[in-house]
Write a protein that holds these residues in place. Structure first.
Motif, short mmCIF file in Angstrom:
data_model
loop_
_atom_site.label_atom_id
_atom_site.label_comp_id
_atom_site.label_asym_id
_atom_site.label_seq_id
_atom_site.Cartn_x
_atom_site.Cartn_y
_atom_site.Cartn_z
N THR A 1 3.16 9.15 -6.70
CA THR A 1 2.19 8.06 -6.61
C THR A 1 2.68 6.81 -7.34
O THR A 1 2.39 5.70 -6.90
CB THR A 1 0.80 8.47 -7.16
OG1 THR A 1 0.95 8.98 -8.48
CG2 THR A 1 0.14 9.48 -6.26
N ALA A 2 3.43 6.97 -8.41
CA ALA A 2 4.00 5.80 -9.09
C ALA A 2 5.00 5.10 -8.17
O ALA A 2 5.01 3.86 -8.07
CB ALA A 2 4.68 6.21 -10.40
N ALA B 1 -7.42 2.81 -4.93
CA ALA B 1 -8.09 4.11 -4.94
C ALA B 1 -7.08 5.24 -5.14
O ALA B 1 -7.33 6.17 -5.91
CB ALA B 1 -8.87 4.32 -3.65
N GLY B 2 -5.95 5.15 -4.47
CA GLY B 2 -4.93 6.19 -4.61
C GLY B 2 -4.38 6.27 -6.02
O GLY B 2 -4.19 7.37 -6.56
N PHE C 1 -3.78 8.14 0.23
CA PHE C 1 -4.25 6.77 0.14
C PHE C 1 -3.11 5.80 -0.18
O PHE C 1 -3.01 4.73 0.42
CB PHE C 1 -5.34 6.63 -0.92
CG PHE C 1 -6.70 7.10 -0.49
CD1 PHE C 1 -6.95 7.54 0.81
CD2 PHE C 1 -7.75 7.10 -1.38
CE1 PHE C 1 -8.20 7.97 1.20
CE2 PHE C 1 -9.02 7.52 -1.00
CZ PHE C 1 -9.23 7.95 0.29
N CYS C 2 -2.25 6.17 -1.13
CA CYS C 2 -1.12 5.29 -1.48
C CYS C 2 -0.16 5.14 -0.31
O CYS C 2 0.31 4.03 -0.02
CB CYS C 2 -0.39 5.82 -2.71
SG CYS C 2 -1.30 5.62 -4.25
N ALA C 3 0.13 6.23 0.37
CA ALA C 3 1.04 6.18 1.52
C ALA C 3 0.44 5.36 2.65
O ALA C 3 1.13 4.56 3.29
CB ALA C 3 1.39 7.58 1.99
N VAL D 1 2.04 1.99 4.26
CA VAL D 1 2.36 1.89 5.69
C VAL D 1 1.67 0.68 6.32
O VAL D 1 2.26 -0.05 7.10
CB VAL D 1 2.01 3.21 6.42
CG1 VAL D 1 2.02 3.03 7.93
CG2 VAL D 1 2.98 4.30 6.01
N ILE D 2 0.41 0.46 5.96
CA ILE D 2 -0.32 -0.69 6.51
C ILE D 2 0.35 -1.99 6.09
O ILE D 2 0.53 -2.89 6.90
CB ILE D 2 -1.80 -0.66 6.06
CG1 ILE D 2 -2.55 0.49 6.75
CG2 ILE D 2 -2.49 -1.99 6.35
CD1 ILE D 2 -3.93 0.74 6.17
N ARG D 3 0.72 -2.11 4.83
CA ARG D 3 1.37 -3.33 4.34
C ARG D 3 2.74 -3.52 4.99
O ARG D 3 3.10 -4.64 5.38
CB ARG D 3 1.52 -3.30 2.82
CG ARG D 3 0.25 -3.47 2.06
CD ARG D 3 -0.28 -4.86 2.13
NE ARG D 3 0.71 -5.79 1.61
CZ ARG D 3 0.58 -7.10 1.64
NH1 ARG D 3 -0.48 -7.65 2.16
NH2 ARG D 3 1.53 -7.88 1.16
#
Length: 188
Positions: A73-74, A112-113, A157-159, A163-165
């Protein structure tokens, strides 16, 4: 051969666009990703005592999966932060109105992630929110078994935010700056 599922094609296209966005990164963005990931890892690691320190204490030892979730996550959060760094100093800022809702959504997913990762890898009885809501035995009985699910949600959530960005960097790329002479020819 069986026909392909439409959702699979959309997912494949989305991941392909994200990969293209990642491949367009400049050394400046890569550096920002590394520095941001290290900062996020340091903050979460110190606060949750995955990095031993004299400031914070942990009543329950970390479990084996805390470390990979913490690092993953980092790294994802660092990469997400780097998507907000402009590729070049001279490049104009991308227009904010083109995909503003997608940017807000990815920001919320990323935040949130990262927060879920902190809850997931932290000590269940050192977490004041869980302790106040559930008590000491409730935190061990109810919150500890939920932490692996929080970890999974944090990574997802982080992934998803990343991906969206990255997709947005490909589809909504700012136009390259042209020379003044080229601008005069276009305007004539």
């Amino acid at each position: 051969m069986a026909p392909r599922i439409r959702g699979t094609d959309q997912l494949r296209t989305l991941l392909h666009l994200a990969w293209q966005g990642l491949r367009m990164w400049t050394p400046r963005q890569i550096g920002a990703a590394v520095i941001s990931a290290a900062a996020v890892a340091l903050v979460i690691g110190v606060a949750t005592v995955l990095i031993p320190n004299p400031v914070f204490a942990r009543d329950i030892e970390p479990v084996w999966w805390n470390y990979p979730i913490w690092i993953l996550t980092a790294a994802l959060t660092g990469m997400l932060i780097a998507t907000y760094v402009r590729a070049h100093r001279a490049a104009p800022a991308a227009p904010a109105d083109s995909d503003e809702s997608s940017q807000r959504r990815s920001s919320r997913f990323g935040l949130a992630g990262t927060v879920l990762a902190w809850f997931a890898v932290g000590c269940p009885v050192c977490n004041k929110i869980a302790l106040l809501a559930l008590g000491y035995s409730g935190a061990i009985t109810w919150f500890t078994p939920v932490q692996p699910y929080l970890a999974g949600a944090a990574v997802i959530f982080c992934a998803l935010a990343l991906v969206i960005r990255l997709k947005g960097q490909v589809l909504c790329a700012a136009p390259a700056q042209s020379s003044p002479a080229a601008a005069e020819r276009v305007g004539a």
